[in-house]
Design a protein around this motif. Structure first.
Motif, short mmCIF file in Angstrom:
data_model
loop_
_atom_site.label_atom_id
_atom_site.label_comp_id
_atom_site.label_asym_id
_atom_site.label_seq_id
_atom_site.Cartn_x
_atom_site.Cartn_y
_atom_site.Cartn_z
N ASN A 58 0.85 -1.18 0.00
CA ASN A 58 0.00 0.00 0.00
C ASN A 58 0.89 1.24 0.00
O ASN A 58 1.61 1.49 0.96
N ASP A 82 -2.01 -4.49 0.02
CA ASP A 82 -3.30 -4.47 -0.67
C ASP A 82 -3.44 -5.80 -1.39
O ASP A 82 -2.52 -6.24 -2.09
N PRO A 112 -18.39 -3.02 3.79
CA PRO A 112 -17.21 -2.30 3.31
C PRO A 112 -15.99 -2.40 4.21
O PRO A 112 -14.87 -2.16 3.77
N VAL A 113 -16.20 -2.78 5.46
CA VAL A 113 -15.08 -2.90 6.40
C VAL A 113 -15.12 -4.30 7.01
O VAL A 113 -16.16 -4.74 7.52
N HIS A 115 -13.91 -6.23 9.95
CA HIS A 115 -13.35 -6.06 11.28
C HIS A 115 -12.63 -7.33 11.73
O HIS A 115 -12.89 -8.42 11.22
N SER A 134 -8.76 -3.70 11.17
CA SER A 134 -9.78 -3.92 10.15
C SER A 134 -9.12 -3.77 8.79
O SER A 134 -8.00 -3.28 8.67
N ALA A 135 -9.84 -4.17 7.76
CA ALA A 135 -9.37 -4.01 6.38
C ALA A 135 -10.55 -3.51 5.56
O ALA A 135 -11.70 -3.85 5.83
N GLU A 136 -10.25 -2.69 4.56
CA GLU A 136 -11.29 -2.13 3.71
C GLU A 136 -11.53 -3.04 2.51
O GLU A 136 -10.58 -3.48 1.86
N MET A 138 -13.30 -3.11 -1.17
CA MET A 138 -13.90 -2.23 -2.17
C MET A 138 -13.87 -2.85 -3.55
O MET A 138 -12.99 -3.66 -3.87
N TYR A 164 -12.01 -7.20 -6.79
CA TYR A 164 -12.12 -6.57 -5.47
C TYR A 164 -10.74 -6.27 -4.94
O TYR A 164 -9.77 -6.97 -5.24
N ILE A 166 -8.79 -5.43 -1.25
CA ILE A 166 -8.80 -5.33 0.22
C ILE A 166 -7.56 -4.54 0.60
O ILE A 166 -6.43 -4.98 0.35
N ARG A 167 -7.80 -3.37 1.17
CA ARG A 167 -6.72 -2.45 1.51
C ARG A 167 -6.29 -2.58 2.96
O ARG A 167 -7.09 -2.82 3.84
#
Length: 195
Positions: A58, A82, A112-113, A115, A134-136, A138, A164, A166-167
């Motif tokens: 990232n 990411d 979206p999150v 946890h 947590s990870a995002e 999107m 998709y 995951i950040r």
């Protein structure tokens, strides 16, 4: 910061989340699996596959501070990653394939999150993510050229898929940082030149 198992656990959590939320009345025989490139050669009859096709550092959060544990020890900074996934729908008919993928993207948009409690619930190792992590999740725009490159590399016919991202899956280090006292004096030894 998560342990090194976090990459695998993140994929398992996404697959588990889809499997648990699947409307069984609409998709009674659907399967949900993590895929490797070889799996595309003999895919499932109906379901969703999740393929991790890229891992990148990232760039926006590259320089994270060192981690300090409860005993006060400091460890090297975590590595923020990411994770790029390809979610593919499989079915014998195009209509069912489209319905399955439409259900999946709608369901994932509502989460979206991710946890730590959700991620850890699918971890066979137990606590991989710390409670405050947590990870995002999107939707990722993958260009047609990139999608074609992915499918041509796998040597299989393209299927209905979405990408998709995951950040910020931060992998923690186990290497401790040691602090030393500042240098007070410097001793320089001058010797005679040897001939």
């Amino acid at each position: 910061m998560a342990t090194y198992q976090a990459i695998a656990v993140t994929g398992q959590a996404l697959v588990g989340l889809l499997a648990d939320a699947c409307p069984q009345a609409d998709f009674p025989g659907a399967r949900f699996d993590l895929y490797q490139p070889k799996d595309f050669g003999a895919p499932m009859e109906e379901g969703l596959s999740l393929y991790l096709y890229r891992i990148a550092v990232n760039g926006s959060r590259r320089n994270l501070p060192p981690r300090t544990d409860p005993q006060g020890r400091r460890f090297r900074p975590p590595l923020p990653l990411d994770l790029h996934y390809l979610l593919t729908a499989w079915s014998k008919t195009a209509a069912r394939q489209q319905r399955l993928l439409a259900w999946a993207v709608r369901m994932l948009e509502d989460v979206p999150v991710l946890h730590a409690s959700l991620l850890n619930s699918y971890a066979p190792e137990g606590e991989v993510f710390r409670p405050n992590e947590s990870a995002e999740l999107m939707f990722d725009q993958l260009s047609l050229a990139d999608m074609n490159n992915l499918w041509s590399a796998s040597k299989f016919a393209p299927q209905l898929s979405v990408a998709y991202l995951i950040r910020m899956v931060a992998l923690e280090s186990t290497v401790e940082l040691h602090e030393y006292q500042p240098v007070q004096t410097r001793a320089i030894d001058h010797g005679q030149k040897q001939t």
